[in-house]
Design a protein around this motif. Sequence first.
Motif, mmCIF file in Angstrom:
data_model
loop_
_atom_site.group_PDB
_atom_site.id
_atom_site.type_symbol
_atom_site.label_atom_id
_atom_site.label_comp_id
_atom_site.label_asym_id
_atom_site.label_seq_id
_atom_site.Cartn_x
_atom_site.Cartn_y
_atom_site.Cartn_z
ATOM 1 N N ASP A 106 0.853 -1.192 0.000
ATOM 2 C CA ASP A 106 0.000 0.000 0.000
ATOM 3 C C ASP A 106 0.887 1.238 0.000
ATOM 4 O O ASP A 106 1.351 1.683 1.050
ATOM 5 C CB ASP A 106 -0.913 0.013 1.230
ATOM 6 N N VAL A 162 -5.245 -4.378 9.762
ATOM 7 C CA VAL A 162 -5.622 -4.908 8.450
ATOM 8 C C VAL A 162 -7.119 -5.164 8.445
ATOM 9 O O VAL A 162 -7.714 -5.554 9.460
ATOM 10 C CB VAL A 162 -4.861 -6.213 8.107
ATOM 11 N N LEU A 166 -8.606 -8.467 3.635
ATOM 12 C CA LEU A 166 -7.235 -8.790 3.235
ATOM 13 C C LEU A 166 -6.748 -10.108 3.815
ATOM 14 O O LEU A 166 -5.735 -10.651 3.370
ATOM 15 C CB LEU A 166 -6.278 -7.670 3.666
ATOM 16 N N GLN A 286 -1.801 -11.185 3.254
ATOM 17 C CA GLN A 286 -2.438 -11.837 2.111
ATOM 18 C C GLN A 286 -1.515 -12.792 1.367
ATOM 19 O O GLN A 286 -1.955 -13.535 0.496
ATOM 20 C CB GLN A 286 -3.020 -10.798 1.149
#
Length: 757
Positions: A106, A162, A166, A286
């Motif tokens: 990200d 999170v 995810l 993930q």
Amino acid sequence: MINWRKVTRYSLITGLKLALVLAVVLAFYLIYLDSMLSQRFASNRYQAPALIYGRALTLAPGAVISQQHVETELAQLRYRKVTQVDDSGEYQSGNQQLHIYRRPFDFPGGPEMAQAVKVLFKENRIDRILSWPNGREISQFRLESPLVARLTPSSQEDRLLVGLELVPNLLVETLLLVEDRNFYHHSGISPAGIARAALANLAAGRTVQGGSTLTQQLVKNLYLTRQQTLWRKIREALMALVIDFRFSKNEILETYLNEVYFGQDKGSAIHGIGLASAFYFGKQVQELEPAEIALLVGVVKGPSYYNPRRYPERAQERRDLILQQMFEQDMINKNQYLTAINTPVTDIEDSSLVARSRPHYVDLVQRELRNIVLPEQWQSTGLRVFTYLDPQAQNAAEKALQTVLPQLSKDPDIEGAVVVADYRRAGIKALVGGRNSQLAGFNRALLAQRQVGSLIKPFIYATALESPERYSLATPLSDELLQLKIQGGEDWIPRNYDGEYLAPVPLYDAFVQSRNLPAVHLGLELGIPLIAEQLRQAGVTTPIEEYPSLTLGAVPLSPVAVTRMYATLANDGYYQPLRAVQAITTHSGLQVYERNIERGRRVFSESASYLVQHAMRGVISEGTGRALTEAFPNQRLAGKSGTTNDLKDSWFVTVDGRDVTTVWLGRDDSDSIGMTGSTGALPVVRSYLQQTGVVPGETEVPDAIATSAFHRQTGVQVPLACSDARRFPAVKQVLAEDIDCSGQQKEKSWLERLFGG
């Protein structure tokens, strides 16, 4: 005789009354819990840290960067070097090429998926970047930003929040299989689970099994102590019922996954699946494989007991048991099961999320964060702070200071500071505030206010060159001794370092040789207030005393302030404040802050800046920085040394095609260190640049500049063909035409006068 009927009736009535009272009390207590928990659970479930990231290394065709440099970056990001790349977080090294499978990340501008590329090198440059496996050429590829520090809340709990979306389904299913199979079917507590655990414990004669649901575990972690009492267990059950009633199962599960404890990273507690996957495997959640999922679920039962780095055998036994359950429940197939049980428990030996602390740089980041408007209660969402920190530049700066200082002097009290800034991006990429870079404390890069000596001279000359009709690099400057009367004090008699005084010296030579008297004469001619104002425009924010001694650097500045000033010269005369923080997001990726880099204010003209940098290159090639020419020939490196009275401070600044590097050496008590800028700070600069490499300076000449010839003694312009002439760049606008070798205008012939030729 006892009337048992009355006793029974009285007992029943009393019991009913007590039950009614208890019911009322319980109802009011549940209302209280509902009010309290609904607010706290919805808005303030846990505290999350500010995670500080360095810059993302961007690769592009033509970029000056070696294959070794990229491999070092990959190692710092904890990529696995393999013979064949199959998964994200892996890379393969070949002859003049790298095959990299970047993890998903990200970035401040948004998330990017995992991506595989081949990077082809040619003589320490990137030749091409190919998308893999289709082989399509791409113009840019960036690795994820490295985690360099964490600012944990007062609770010392560390987590990376999170979203449930995810988290792999396999992880969720495995967690529920092991910890709470009926999670989606009970109301927060499981009477059957409690009964089953009670029977097991009774049979064993000790506590061997717990009956708590995930909701109860969450309540205990968030709101209760670990005290084993009946009242605590009752409160736990009631609170679990309230939370299960008020919030959805997915909300509870997401909160649990972000709260569950996974062990210790030095002084901070690792909470949540997001940080745990990075801590144990160097992966994002993930990316987890079945073996890794089984291990993390196993660690939940006892993070200390099943620590895979301290007790790999028992951690593997627990993991393999869970893998067997996953296989029996058809959650993984036979091939996945066999692969998983043959996988090492963990192949990441480093037990720390952050390899090295950066207390001085983090100090700078924290100071900037105080001036940025952040969301209230940001600790409930967490922050991800993206900075300009280059870990390799930081390592090189720390190493240069630590290794060179003992070689220069045995005095352990000699301190130093290093600041490196990318002047085009106006970002500070490395900052060292003392010879012990791991020791937090007095940050000399930010706070040490020391006189700068000859480092002030480029700004005097730049101010003069703003008037090209009066000054050029060839203009003769007085080198005569002078004595100034100071009101209320002793006379000021500045001297040259070598104790000699020459005939008028060309401005270029006075600059390169760092002669004092020409700078003093020129500064007095320009006016001390004008020089002081130019320094303020170039980024000096501390008070400047407008005395004649300012011309010799009698102004205390920090290494960061010096870097700001020189970045202005390097950036074509534009001032931009140097910053550490580039962007800020929440843990979920919501943008909080993004720095807007504008052109900045004009302090010096492009022409004056170019001419000063030309003279600074002369410092490296033939002046006080000659030692750098031997180490970095043909790199168009520019620089300036600085030395203060009694050899108390040693400075050196270099400018290449990208960075300004500033080094200061001195003692905190301001005693002499016996070193000039060339004998002290310069070797530290050289060591730093030998580790990082030099980006060659620009060869492009501004349109307003042309090469011209000047008379050696008078400094007037002469034709290029004259034998007794020196060539310098100069401003085209003031260059004359039709002059002879004495600098006089040629007499025109009658034809030229007739036709205006």
